[in-house]
Scaffold this active site. Sequence first.
Site, PDB file in Angstrom:
ATOM      1  NE  ARG A  63      69.222   8.188  62.584  1.00  0.00           N
ATOM      2  CZ  ARG A  63      68.355   7.452  63.268  1.00  0.00           C
ATOM      3  NH1 ARG A  63      68.542   7.225  64.553  1.00  0.00           N
ATOM      4  NH2 ARG A  63      67.300   6.926  62.679  1.00  0.00           N
TER       5      ARG A  63
ATOM      6  CD  GLN B 252      58.678  -0.891  63.219  1.00  0.00           C
ATOM      7  OE1 GLN B 252      59.481  -1.626  63.790  1.00  0.00           O
ATOM      8  NE2 GLN B 252      58.130  -1.210  62.078  1.00  0.00           N
ATOM      9  CG  ASN B 253      60.511   4.820  59.335  1.00  0.00           C
ATOM     10  OD1 ASN B 253      61.132   3.859  59.788  1.00  0.00           O
ATOM     11  ND2 ASN B 253      60.000   4.837  58.123  1.00  0.00           N
ATOM     12  CB  VAL B 254      62.767   8.709  64.438  1.00  0.00           C
ATOM     13  CG1 VAL B 254      62.406   7.618  65.437  1.00  0.00           C
ATOM     14  CG2 VAL B 254      64.120   8.386  63.794  1.00  0.00           C
TER      15      VAL B 254
ATOM     16  CG  HIS C  22      60.685   3.042  67.273  1.00  0.00           C
ATOM     17  ND1 HIS C  22      61.369   2.225  66.416  1.00  0.00           N
ATOM     18  CD2 HIS C  22      59.942   2.219  68.052  1.00  0.00           C
ATOM     19  CE1 HIS C  22      61.042   0.957  66.653  1.00  0.00           C
ATOM     20  NE2 HIS C  22      60.171   0.934  67.640  1.00  0.00           N
TER      21      HIS C  22
ATOM     22  CB  CYS D  38      62.547  17.472  84.419  1.00  0.00           C
ATOM     23  SG  CYS D  38      62.563  18.591  82.996  1.00  0.00           S
TER      24      CYS D  38
ATOM     25  N   GLY E 144      57.900  -2.136  54.515  1.00  0.00           N
ATOM     26  CA  GLY E 144      59.314  -1.843  54.764  1.00  0.00           C
ATOM     27  C   GLY E 144      59.759  -2.076  56.196  1.00  0.00           C
TER      28      GLY E 144
ATOM     29  CB  SER F 133      62.592  -7.017  59.515  1.00  0.00           C
ATOM     30  OG  SER F 133      63.034  -6.059  60.434  1.00  0.00           O
TER      31      SER F 133
HETATM   32  P1  NAD Z   1      63.817  -2.755  59.878  1.00  0.00           P
HETATM   33  O1  NAD Z   1      64.212  -3.867  60.772  1.00  0.00           O
HETATM   34  O2  NAD Z   1      62.416  -2.333  59.912  1.00  0.00           O
HETATM   35  O3  NAD Z   1      64.296  -3.226  58.377  1.00  0.00           O
HETATM   36  C1  NAD Z   1      64.030  -2.531  57.195  1.00  0.00           C
HETATM   37  C2  NAD Z   1      63.147  -3.412  56.268  1.00  0.00           C
HETATM   38  O4  NAD Z   1      62.890  -2.665  55.088  1.00  0.00           O
HETATM   39  C3  NAD Z   1      63.801  -4.728  55.816  1.00  0.00           C
HETATM   40  O5  NAD Z   1      62.878  -5.770  56.018  1.00  0.00           O
HETATM   41  C4  NAD Z   1      64.072  -4.512  54.312  1.00  0.00           C
HETATM   42  O6  NAD Z   1      63.926  -5.702  53.557  1.00  0.00           O
HETATM   43  C5  NAD Z   1      62.997  -3.519  53.954  1.00  0.00           C
HETATM   44  N1  NAD Z   1      63.277  -2.640  52.813  1.00  0.00           N
HETATM   45  C6  NAD Z   1      64.455  -2.042  52.475  1.00  0.00           C
HETATM   46  N2  NAD Z   1      64.262  -1.228  51.420  1.00  0.00           N
HETATM   47  C7  NAD Z   1      62.949  -1.288  51.092  1.00  0.00           C
HETATM   48  C8  NAD Z   1      62.150  -0.643  50.112  1.00  0.00           C
HETATM   49  N3  NAD Z   1      62.640   0.235  49.252  1.00  0.00           N
HETATM   50  N4  NAD Z   1      60.832  -0.938  50.073  1.00  0.00           N
HETATM   51  C9  NAD Z   1      60.284  -1.833  50.932  1.00  0.00           C
HETATM   52  N5  NAD Z   1      61.007  -2.472  51.892  1.00  0.00           N
HETATM   53  C10 NAD Z   1      62.322  -2.190  51.972  1.00  0.00           C
HETATM   54  O7  NAD Z   1      64.607  -1.438  60.116  1.00  0.00           O
HETATM   55  P2  NAD Z   1      66.124  -1.129  60.597  1.00  0.00           P
HETATM   56  O8  NAD Z   1      66.793  -0.469  59.507  1.00  0.00           O
HETATM   57  O9  NAD Z   1      66.782  -2.336  61.178  1.00  0.00           O
HETATM   58  O10 NAD Z   1      65.836  -0.088  61.774  1.00  0.00           O
HETATM   59  C11 NAD Z   1      65.382  -0.461  63.058  1.00  0.00           C
HETATM   60  C12 NAD Z   1      64.754   0.773  63.729  1.00  0.00           C
HETATM   61  O11 NAD Z   1      65.680   1.871  63.723  1.00  0.00           O
HETATM   62  C13 NAD Z   1      63.569   1.352  62.998  1.00  0.00           C
HETATM   63  O12 NAD Z   1      62.411   0.673  63.300  1.00  0.00           O
HETATM   64  C14 NAD Z   1      63.606   2.806  63.475  1.00  0.00           C
HETATM   65  O13 NAD Z   1      63.121   2.979  64.762  1.00  0.00           O
HETATM   66  C15 NAD Z   1      65.062   3.115  63.456  1.00  0.00           C
HETATM   67  N6  NAD Z   1      65.428   3.679  62.136  1.00  0.00           N
HETATM   68  C16 NAD Z   1      64.643   4.678  61.609  1.00  0.00           C
HETATM   69  C17 NAD Z   1      64.934   5.214  60.356  1.00  0.00           C
HETATM   70  C18 NAD Z   1      64.037   6.305  59.790  1.00  0.00           C
HETATM   71  O14 NAD Z   1      63.392   7.016  60.565  1.00  0.00           O
HETATM   72  N7  NAD Z   1      63.952   6.436  58.467  1.00  0.00           N
HETATM   73  C19 NAD Z   1      66.042   4.735  59.628  1.00  0.00           C
HETATM   74  C20 NAD Z   1      66.852   3.723  60.219  1.00  0.00           C
HETATM   75  C21 NAD Z   1      66.510   3.210  61.466  1.00  0.00           C
END
Ligand code: NAD
Length: 249
Positions: free
Chosen positions: A74, A105-107, A123, A134, A191, A193
């Site tokens: 990743r 919430q993205n990493v 996150h 530690c 972006g 939910s």
């Molecule tokens: P999430 O529950 O926040 O869902 C993603 C949302 O994005 C959905 O509501 C979808 O309808 C919307 N979406 C998709 N494409 C879009 C676009 N082009 N423009 C606008 N909206 C759009 O996220 P998840 O995938 O269930 O992940 C949960 C957690 O896992 C994240 O909050 C994060 O901590 C981690 N995660 C991070 C990354 C990253 O850093 N990029 C990627 C995957 C998961």
Amino acid sequence: MISVPTFSEVLLGTLRGAERVAILTGAGASKESGIPTFRDADDALWGRYDVRDLATPEAFGRNPKLVWDWYEARRRAAAGVAPNAGHAAIARLEEKILEVTVITQNVDGLHQRAGSTRVIELHGSLFRVRCSRCDRVFADWSGRGPHVPPRCACRGLLRPDVVWFGEMLSIEAIQSARRAAGRADALLVVGTSAVVQPAASVPLEAMRAGAYVLEINAEPTPLTGVVNESVIGRSGDVLPALWRAAWGE
Ligand code: NAD
């Protein structure tokens, strides 16, 4: 036909006059950079695992090498893509607004790479690791030896500095996020939910404090209909269109 999103005059006027704006982002904000959300992660290498079974302390306890390798993949994927037009439009808000706070919430570090200077990572980050014993945090662990996962000086295993399912978020990050939402003239929810706490409470906190809340998402969410305004569309299209509608450049 490509439809151009429309925005209310109340929203545009609020943005033009705003001193403080907060933006809450989720995995959808990075999707157009080529980073899959968890929901659509089905690539050949990792498709045989449920990602929710890899992002847990139990999974790391059971098989630390598997979890480390998944995060390594990743990390490489995130480092190999570029911020998209949505990240760029968010970063450019700093040209117009005194205080812009990104609560993500993205990493993946893409907001910082796009130029955003005030980013709260709820996150954690793929680009840091920390000792599972530690808690010491490392931004560079290249010298920690060939063992996978590498070990800390205290002999604890290093793990990604991200929040796993079932773990607590940093209190400091939550408090900073709530403070930014409570002080903002406008909040953009992009972006996500927005069903997972505490991110889910950020828009409500902002609305309670009188902020104008705009949601941008590819599909309706539980927040649609609760917030002041909602635009269905991709963040890489809608955010630049919003910037142009507000400031015309
Ligand atoms: P999430 O529950 O926040 O869902 C993603 C949302 O994005 C959905 O509501 C979808 O309808 C919307 N979406 C998709 N494409 C879009 C676009 N082009 N423009 C606008 N909206 C759009 O996220 P998840 O995938 O269930 O992940 C949960 C957690 O896992 C994240 O909050 C994060 O901590 C981690 N995660 C991070 C990354 C990253 O850093 N990029 C990627 C995957 C998961």
